[in-house]
Design an enzyme around this catalytic site. Structure first.
Site, mmCIF file in Angstrom:
data_model
loop_
_atom_site.group_PDB
_atom_site.id
_atom_site.type_symbol
_atom_site.label_atom_id
_atom_site.label_comp_id
_atom_site.label_asym_id
_atom_site.label_seq_id
_atom_site.Cartn_x
_atom_site.Cartn_y
_atom_site.Cartn_z
ATOM 1 N N GLU A 131 -34.871 92.673 39.857
ATOM 2 C CA GLU A 131 -35.060 92.013 41.155
ATOM 3 C C GLU A 131 -35.533 90.567 40.973
ATOM 4 O OE1 GLU A 131 -33.767 92.889 43.656
ATOM 5 O OE2 GLU A 131 -35.034 93.400 45.354
ATOM 6 N N THR A 184 -30.324 85.486 48.039
ATOM 7 C CA THR A 184 -31.778 85.519 48.262
ATOM 8 C C THR A 184 -32.447 84.287 47.655
ATOM 9 O OG1 THR A 184 -31.745 87.921 48.270
ATOM 10 C CG2 THR A 184 -33.864 86.896 47.883
#
Ligand code: HSE
Length: 310
Positions: A131, A184
């Site tokens: 992540e 993101t």
């Protein structure tokens, strides 16, 4: 190859932030997710096997699943290696936890093939390695609901103090995904690093109330709490017709609506499937009028998280 040498998984999407809990709140989706198959190999290390669905890097140093898997294998001594097949059904850059699904699936599957030395909560730490590469920051608000199921709160992203929250039974999510990609990394880059005190006060009031509403199944309080005074004012500029979509969702009966994770998907939570569908139709009309290609999804809250497929 014997069955125990291989595991097939449904690794779900997730909605992070839920308007009032940037980087700390999330919930797990049900029909939206990837299929992963992880197999033991005599060759040590971890590598990518077959990729289908959306394109993904095959270089283990660039693929989120293998980066997370490597983080786990650095700590455990495995007598064999692993090959990971991914049927990527969650489009990367959609805002519904594509990278978290890959990272969580990889560590969950490998952990099972190793005889489960770690709990699902402990696995969050390894999945964070993937992540962190995907979004440029280590946040567990997508990983926690994927690995634990339901709603989750990350009290601290550094120590990974994660709490599983209750799930009011009637909640149904509507997700609309305009077919544009928003990384993101980029939607984090536009955020301010300081928050005016007035906005912070509103936000922690909302976050506390949201958590309380989950415990007491107070849908009105849940509705009042789903507001974002910190992130949405900036990120909404990146999403076509965001305000119109949110208003359409609320007018059609949604309890609340906001940006799903870092966008561009927008989510709404409603009481019951019928309202969730009416909300979806109202949101779709905004994008149909704009002639903007989109996908619509409906999901109950997935309280289980990742599932082993037999
Ligand atoms: N909390 C993260 C963000 C989620 O909003 O950047 C990314 O999916």
């Amino acid at each position: 190859m014997e069955a125990k040498d291989q595991i097939k998984l449904f690794t779900p999407g997730s909605v992070a932030n839920i308007s009032c809990g940037f980087d700390v709140l999330g919930f797990c989706l049900d029909p939206i997710g990837d299929i992963m198959k992880i197999s033991k190999t005599s060759k040590p290390g971890v590598h990518i096997g077959q990729i289908s669905g959306e394109p993904l890097p095959t270089d283990p140093k660039k693929n989120i699943a293998t980066i997370a898997a490597e983080a786990l294998l650095e700590e455990v001594n495995s007598p064999f290696g692993f090959s990971i097949d991914i049927d990527k059904r969650i489009k990367p850059g959609s805002g519904i936890g594509s990278s978290a699904a890959s990272a969580a699936g990889a560590v969950f599957g490998i952990n099972k093939l190793l005889g489960s030395p770690y709990s699902n909560k402990e696995l969050i730490r390894f999945a964070m390695a993937g992540e962190a590469v995907a979004s440029g920051a280590a946040h567990a608000d997508n990983l926690a609901p994927v690995l634990l199921g339901g709603f989750t709160l990350v009290r601290c992203n550094e120590t990974l103090d994660v709490i599983k929250l209750p799930n009011p039974k009637e909640l149904v999510a509507t997700i609309i995904h305009p077919q544009i990609e928003l990384k993101t990394l980029h939607s984090r880059a536009i955020l301010k690093t300081t928050v005016p005190l007035k906005n912070a006060i509103q936000q922690w009031g909302n976050l506390g109330a949201f958590v309380s509403a989950l415990y007491t199944e107070d849908y009105d309080l849940l509705s009042r709490s789903m507001q974002d005074h910190v992130i949405e004012p900036y990120r909404s500029m990146l999403i076509p017709k965001f305000k119109d979509l949110r208003n359409a969702a609320l007018q059609a009966g949604a309890l609340g609506s906001g940006i799903s994770g870092s966008g561009p998907s927008i989510f709404a939570l409603s009481k019951g499937l019928e309202t969730a569908k009416a909300v979806g139709m109202a949101m779709e009309k905004v994008y149909t009028d704009l002639d903007l290609a989109h996908q619509i999804h409906y999901s109950v809250i997935n309280t289980e998280g990742i599932k082993i497929l037999h």
